[in-house]
Design a protein around this motif. Structure first.
Motif, PDB file in Angstrom:
ATOM      1  N   SER A 102       0.843  -1.201   0.000  1.00 11.75           N
ATOM      2  CA  SER A 102       0.000   0.000   0.000  1.00 11.75           C
ATOM      3  C   SER A 102       0.874   1.245   0.000  1.00 11.75           C
ATOM      4  O   SER A 102       1.455   1.607   1.026  1.00 11.75           O
ATOM      5  CB  SER A 102      -0.919   0.006   1.233  1.00 11.75           C
ATOM      6  OG  SER A 102      -1.782  -1.108   1.200  1.00 11.75           O
ATOM      7  N   GLY A 103       0.986   1.875  -1.147  1.00  9.69           N
ATOM      8  CA  GLY A 103       1.800   3.078  -1.273  1.00  9.69           C
ATOM      9  C   GLY A 103       0.973   4.334  -1.087  1.00  9.69           C
ATOM     10  O   GLY A 103      -0.253   4.308  -1.080  1.00  9.69           O
ATOM     11  N   LEU A 104       1.670   5.445  -0.933  1.00  9.46           N
ATOM     12  CA  LEU A 104       1.028   6.760  -0.869  1.00  9.46           C
ATOM     13  C   LEU A 104       1.881   7.711  -1.709  1.00  9.46           C
ATOM     14  O   LEU A 104       2.599   8.553  -1.187  1.00  9.46           O
ATOM     15  CB  LEU A 104       0.924   7.251   0.579  1.00  9.46           C
ATOM     16  CG  LEU A 104       0.207   8.580   0.803  1.00  9.46           C
ATOM     17  CD1 LEU A 104      -1.280   8.438   0.514  1.00  9.46           C
ATOM     18  CD2 LEU A 104       0.406   9.074   2.231  1.00  9.46           C
ATOM     19  N   HIS A 105       1.834   7.515  -3.027  1.00 13.94           N
ATOM     20  CA  HIS A 105       2.634   8.365  -3.912  1.00 13.94           C
ATOM     21  C   HIS A 105       2.232   9.820  -3.700  1.00 13.94           C
ATOM     22  O   HIS A 105       1.052  10.144  -3.630  1.00 13.94           O
ATOM     23  CB  HIS A 105       2.404   7.978  -5.366  1.00 13.94           C
ATOM     24  CG  HIS A 105       2.952   6.636  -5.716  1.00 13.94           C
ATOM     25  ND1 HIS A 105       3.146   6.217  -7.012  1.00 13.94           N
ATOM     26  CD2 HIS A 105       3.360   5.603  -4.929  1.00 13.94           C
ATOM     27  CE1 HIS A 105       3.639   5.003  -7.014  1.00 13.94           C
ATOM     28  NE2 HIS A 105       3.770   4.600  -5.763  1.00 13.94           N
ATOM     29  N   CYS A 106       3.226  10.684  -3.606  1.00 18.60           N
ATOM     30  CA  CYS A 106       2.988  12.094  -3.296  1.00 18.60           C
ATOM     31  C   CYS A 106       3.457  12.953  -4.458  1.00 18.60           C
ATOM     32  O   CYS A 106       4.611  12.855  -4.875  1.00 18.60           O
ATOM     33  CB  CYS A 106       3.738  12.457  -2.018  1.00 18.60           C
ATOM     34  SG  CYS A 106       3.558  14.188  -1.546  1.00 18.60           S
ATOM     35  N   ASN A 107       2.553  13.783  -4.986  1.00 17.52           N
ATOM     36  CA  ASN A 107       2.877  14.685  -6.087  1.00 17.52           C
ATOM     37  C   ASN A 107       3.064  16.099  -5.541  1.00 17.52           C
ATOM     38  O   ASN A 107       2.140  16.679  -4.969  1.00 17.52           O
ATOM     39  CB  ASN A 107       1.770  14.658  -7.126  1.00 17.52           C
ATOM     40  CG  ASN A 107       1.732  13.355  -7.895  1.00 17.52           C
ATOM     41  OD1 ASN A 107       2.358  13.219  -8.933  1.00 17.52           O
ATOM     42  ND2 ASN A 107       1.009  12.372  -7.377  1.00 17.52           N
ATOM     43  N   LEU A 108       4.259  16.651  -5.746  1.00 16.86           N
ATOM     44  CA  LEU A 108       4.621  17.940  -5.165  1.00 16.86           C
ATOM     45  C   LEU A 108       4.766  19.005  -6.246  1.00 16.86           C
ATOM     46  O   LEU A 108       5.424  18.782  -7.266  1.00 16.86           O
ATOM     47  CB  LEU A 108       5.954  17.826  -4.427  1.00 16.86           C
ATOM     48  CG  LEU A 108       6.010  16.866  -3.240  1.00 16.86           C
ATOM     49  CD1 LEU A 108       7.444  16.705  -2.782  1.00 16.86           C
ATOM     50  CD2 LEU A 108       5.158  17.372  -2.099  1.00 16.86           C
ATOM     51  N   SER A 109       4.166  20.154  -6.010  1.00 13.31           N
ATOM     52  CA  SER A 109       4.369  21.342  -6.822  1.00 13.31           C
ATOM     53  C   SER A 109       4.663  22.508  -5.884  1.00 13.31           C
ATOM     54  O   SER A 109       4.340  22.451  -4.695  1.00 13.31           O
ATOM     55  CB  SER A 109       3.122  21.678  -7.651  1.00 13.31           C
ATOM     56  OG  SER A 109       2.800  20.644  -8.546  1.00 13.31           O
ATOM     57  N   LEU A 110       5.246  23.553  -6.433  1.00 13.21           N
ATOM     58  CA  LEU A 110       5.568  24.736  -5.638  1.00 13.21           C
ATOM     59  C   LEU A 110       5.015  25.956  -6.362  1.00 13.21           C
ATOM     60  O   LEU A 110       5.355  26.203  -7.525  1.00 13.21           O
ATOM     61  CB  LEU A 110       7.080  24.853  -5.465  1.00 13.21           C
ATOM     62  CG  LEU A 110       7.589  25.809  -4.390  1.00 13.21           C
ATOM     63  CD1 LEU A 110       7.136  25.354  -3.013  1.00 13.21           C
ATOM     64  CD2 LEU A 110       9.117  25.883  -4.435  1.00 13.21           C
ATOM     65  N   PHE A 111       4.143  26.701  -5.679  1.00 12.79           N
ATOM     66  CA  PHE A 111       3.476  27.842  -6.312  1.00 12.79           C
ATOM     67  C   PHE A 111       3.905  29.163  -5.687  1.00 12.79           C
ATOM     68  O   PHE A 111       4.127  29.246  -4.480  1.00 12.79           O
ATOM     69  CB  PHE A 111       1.952  27.705  -6.167  1.00 12.79           C
ATOM     70  CG  PHE A 111       1.331  26.795  -7.193  1.00 12.79           C
ATOM     71  CD1 PHE A 111       0.648  27.323  -8.279  1.00 12.79           C
ATOM     72  CD2 PHE A 111       1.439  25.426  -7.086  1.00 12.79           C
ATOM     73  CE1 PHE A 111       0.075  26.505  -9.228  1.00 12.79           C
ATOM     74  CE2 PHE A 111       0.874  24.590  -8.033  1.00 12.79           C
ATOM     75  CZ  PHE A 111       0.185  25.134  -9.108  1.00 12.79           C
TER      76      PHE A 111
END
Length: 243
Positions: free
Chosen positions: A41-50
């Protein structure tokens, strides 16, 4: 959404799933590797910086459509990965997921299309430009995880770090010597090794704050010591009759 709201929603989601499951006489678990031989069970995290309404990871004229800021942030994520692994992979069981043969990565590197490395840059650009972190599992405390990831990335920007070259080959079929030549580093192999890395990282410890960091490390050290003293059924089955 922003980091705190995202963490709130993750906690709420897990609570709702568990409540609905119990209503049907079932139990929903977010244990990282509950079953042998199948993905965990993964929790892929998508990161952006605004900055205001603009995604500062995007640069129409940059290499791959990425800004220098994006590359610095990525470099920080890679540089401090061994230290924050104890946060994003917080259980003994977490490291049963980070093994060969499944999609969960165990080597620190990045790619745009290759899914075997630790970090990936999805194809979307503009305000959807992002870095996908693939090692994180579903047992993590999202508040601590996001704080650690953001601190690592921001430190990369502050120090203007440069990431290593993109990994275009499947890491899992590369020899240890090939990985070493390309600067590909292994993630910590178990919780004990991960805690040791965390203890030696002022940057990630600073993201947690001294009180949380001390309590977290003490609790995880007790958990690890309990684990290494326990004789499992696997050991009995494998060794008892042979020795």
């Amino acid at each position: 959404t922003n980091a705190v709201e995202a963490a709130d929603k993750i906690v709420l989601f897990k609570l709702v799933v568990k409540m609905i499951a119990r209503g049907h006489g079932l139990y929903a678990s977010f244990m990282p590797k509950p079953l042998n031989g199948v993905p965990g069970s993964g929790l892929h995290c998508n990161l952006s910086l605004f900055e205001n309404d603009n995604n500062v990871f995007y640069d129409e004229f940059g290499e791959r459509g990425l800004s220098k800021t994006a590359y610095h942030f990525l470099a920080g994520l890679l540089e401090f990965a061994p230290a924050y692994t104890a946060i994003v992979n917080p259980l003994i069981n977490s490291y049963k997921r980070l093994v060969d043969g499944y999609e969960a990565p165990q080597y620190i590197g990045w790619s745009e299309k290759n899914r075997s490395p630790f970090a990936r840059i999805p194809r979307a650009r503009g305000n959807s430009t992002r870095i996908e972190m693939r090692s994180i599992d579903a047992a993590t405390n999202p508040y601590l995880a996001f704080a650690s990831l953001l601190q690592a990335g921001l430190q990369g920007i502050e120090e203007e770090m440069i990431p290593p070259a993109e990994i275009r080959r499947n890491v899992y079929i590369m020899s240890k010597e090939e990985r070493h030549q390309k600067g590909i580093v292994d993630l910590p192999y178990d919780l004990g090794a991960a805690i040791d890395e965390l203890k030696d990282s002022p940057v990630i410890l600073g993201a947690l704050g001294p009180d949380i960091a001390d309590s977290y490390i003490a609790g995880k050290q007790l958990e690890y010591q309990s684990y290494i003293k326990f004789v499992s059924q696997w050991e009995i089955d494998r060794y008892f009759m042979n020795y």
